[in-house]
Scaffold this active site. Sequence first.
Site, PDB file in Angstrom:
ATOM      1  N   THR A 186       0.847  -1.188   0.000  1.00 38.99           N
ATOM      2  CA  THR A 186       0.000   0.000   0.000  1.00 38.99           C
ATOM      3  C   THR A 186       0.885   1.240   0.000  1.00 38.99           C
ATOM      4  O   THR A 186       2.078   1.177   0.326  1.00 38.99           O
ATOM      5  CB  THR A 186      -0.914   0.024   1.230  1.00 38.99           C
ATOM      6  OG1 THR A 186      -0.099   0.107   2.413  1.00 38.99           O
ATOM      7  CG2 THR A 186      -1.766  -1.232   1.297  1.00 38.99           C
ATOM      8  N   GLU A 329      -5.668  -3.793  -1.840  1.00 37.24           N
ATOM      9  CA  GLU A 329      -6.163  -4.972  -1.139  1.00 37.24           C
ATOM     10  C   GLU A 329      -7.230  -5.732  -1.916  1.00 37.24           C
ATOM     11  O   GLU A 329      -7.563  -6.870  -1.553  1.00 37.24           O
ATOM     12  CB  GLU A 329      -6.735  -4.565   0.227  1.00 37.24           C
ATOM     13  CG  GLU A 329      -5.687  -4.084   1.221  1.00 37.24           C
ATOM     14  CD  GLU A 329      -5.421  -2.586   1.162  1.00 37.24           C
ATOM     15  OE1 GLU A 329      -4.957  -2.024   2.163  1.00 37.24           O
ATOM     16  OE2 GLU A 329      -5.668  -1.981   0.095  1.00 37.24           O
ATOM     17  N   LYS A 440     -16.418  16.506  10.077  1.00 33.24           N
ATOM     18  CA  LYS A 440     -17.500  16.359  11.047  1.00 33.24           C
ATOM     19  C   LYS A 440     -17.805  17.713  11.655  1.00 33.24           C
ATOM     20  O   LYS A 440     -17.046  18.236  12.477  1.00 33.24           O
ATOM     21  CB  LYS A 440     -17.140  15.354  12.137  1.00 33.24           C
ATOM     22  CG  LYS A 440     -18.346  14.977  13.003  1.00 33.24           C
ATOM     23  CD  LYS A 440     -18.102  13.740  13.828  1.00 33.24           C
ATOM     24  CE  LYS A 440     -19.376  13.271  14.502  1.00 33.24           C
ATOM     25  NZ  LYS A 440     -19.188  12.046  15.296  1.00 33.24           N
ATOM     26  N   TRP A 445     -21.860  14.837   9.204  1.00 37.22           N
ATOM     27  CA  TRP A 445     -20.757  14.597   8.272  1.00 37.22           C
ATOM     28  C   TRP A 445     -20.925  15.415   7.000  1.00 37.22           C
ATOM     29  O   TRP A 445     -22.008  15.525   6.451  1.00 37.22           O
ATOM     30  CB  TRP A 445     -20.674  13.119   7.898  1.00 37.22           C
ATOM     31  CG  TRP A 445     -20.317  12.207   9.029  1.00 37.22           C
ATOM     32  CD1 TRP A 445     -21.120  11.288   9.630  1.00 37.22           C
ATOM     33  CD2 TRP A 445     -19.060  12.118   9.690  1.00 37.22           C
ATOM     34  NE1 TRP A 445     -20.442  10.644  10.626  1.00 37.22           N
ATOM     35  CE2 TRP A 445     -19.165  11.122  10.692  1.00 37.22           C
ATOM     36  CE3 TRP A 445     -17.842  12.790   9.545  1.00 37.22           C
ATOM     37  CZ2 TRP A 445     -18.126  10.783  11.530  1.00 37.22           C
ATOM     38  CZ3 TRP A 445     -16.793  12.436  10.381  1.00 37.22           C
ATOM     39  CH2 TRP A 445     -16.938  11.448  11.356  1.00 37.22           C
TER      40      TRP A 445
END
Length: 549
Positions: A186, A329, A440, A445
């Site tokens: 990654t 992944e 937030k 959100w």
Amino acid sequence: MQGLMQHRSLSLPHLFHRAERYFSHKKVVTATASGNVVVSRVGDIAQQVRRLAAAFDELGLAADARVGTFCWNTEQHLALYLAAPCTGRVLHTINIRLFPDQIAYIVNHAEDEIIFVDRSLLDVLWPLADGMPTVRYFVVIDDGSTDQIPDNPRVLRYDQLLAECDPQRGDFVVDDENQAAAMCYTSGTTGNPKGVVYSHRSTVLHSLTILAADVMGLSERDVVMPIVPMFHANSWGLPYAALLAGADTVLPGPNMSPDALLTLLSDYKVTVTAAVPTIWMGIAPLLGERDLSALRFILSGGSAVPKALSQRYRDAIGHGLTQIWGMTETSPLATVCTSRTYHDGLTEDQKAEALSRQGPPVPLVNLRVVDPDTGQEMPRDNSSTGEVQAAGPWIAASYYDSDDHHASFTDDGWLRTGDVGVCDQHGSLLLVDRTKDLVKSGGEWISSVQLENEIMAHPKVAEAAVIAIPHERWVERPLACVVTKPGESLTAQEVIEHLIPRVAKWWLPDAVEFIDAVPKTSVGKFSKKRLRDRFKDYRFPSPEPAQQH
């Protein structure tokens, strides 16, 4: 009662032998560092693979040696894609754009025994060599660069190495389909990069699915040009899928300029191509300068595609960008947003909106959207957001030699992607944000991705990124970082006025900062981390007339 079918391993030697036997005449085009274009055939690549197999044995590499590649998208890199796994070794594609300490970390963590490096990239890798004790050899591939090659017993030349080895005869065999075929780390935006290990089985299934009609529908008639780097999640699986289908392949090498890419797309009548949105942004102003009539599928992934950008391609060449979603992944293909029957009755605007989603999961991949607090799956009603989790035969089950399991995988074996999204009744995924990139504000959100897309719909905006800034009253509020197009002038007030009819009032950024460019990660995504570091001490100004940029 058991089925009475033969048990044959799903492994990459089948893909290699199929390509060698049936498609040896098909083209592999490589643009070099010197500006030349080399046209080879799949049969030529197969000979390189067989010579590489003999070289691995001559050099005494372990049966499961990690074979590192530090290369651009080239025919030699394609040969290594096959040679390492077909001989039972493990291909380790190394991200050339990582920081030096990250490169050294992943080489040492993977314990690479050998690294193949393009000559034009030697100045990046060789200074790190002394800190890579497991690497016995650095094999330099001459890609037209004139960079100095070190006089060192650890340094070998690719052409010379292959010339000294007879092509290995006979068929390659990998009996255990669950054996490691490749590994990719990654990008390590937080902490050290983590290793994802792909099996032969997962790679074959992933490649086969790319050939499906509602995925990419690759066929022998296609000309495939993966612009996405071959060190980035196996170039989204396109090199293997193109070989499996028997398609021609065009590899852009080190020159990633818009003009160079457009020239290859036009000259070689490319039909399928793939890149991150920043590449398509760079190419967009030049669309009218080349004949791209052969293109049927333009894939874009890595981050959300602004609707305005996709519309620009639709206006210029007849079809927009096709959204795909995945990650290292997930090998990486998890969703593709192609046109479906339930889009048929929509207006053009409604269809453009529907196709701006990440799309439904491809066959064999399962997705669910989960409430992060309760762990309950959210209904597919296009209104309930949650963490996106994935499962399937090419989805990682754990990281290589890592203790970061619980944070990334659920107790029932699903991958926690870190993305926040919502699904509709058709299973089409819409990503709202990365968990760490949400703003937030007052307990609610705000999606930075949606704000960015709306800002980038402004005709004077080239790029935009939104980050959260601490706020005494609301905890966090959005800051818009905006890049104007060359030759244009824009004010913060113009940006806000553009947003007013498009988003909720409380979503409006508290400030707009004009910057020269949005920093990018090693794979071309917007780097919110670097922006957050840059503006970590930022304080929102008192309301005042906007200043022109």
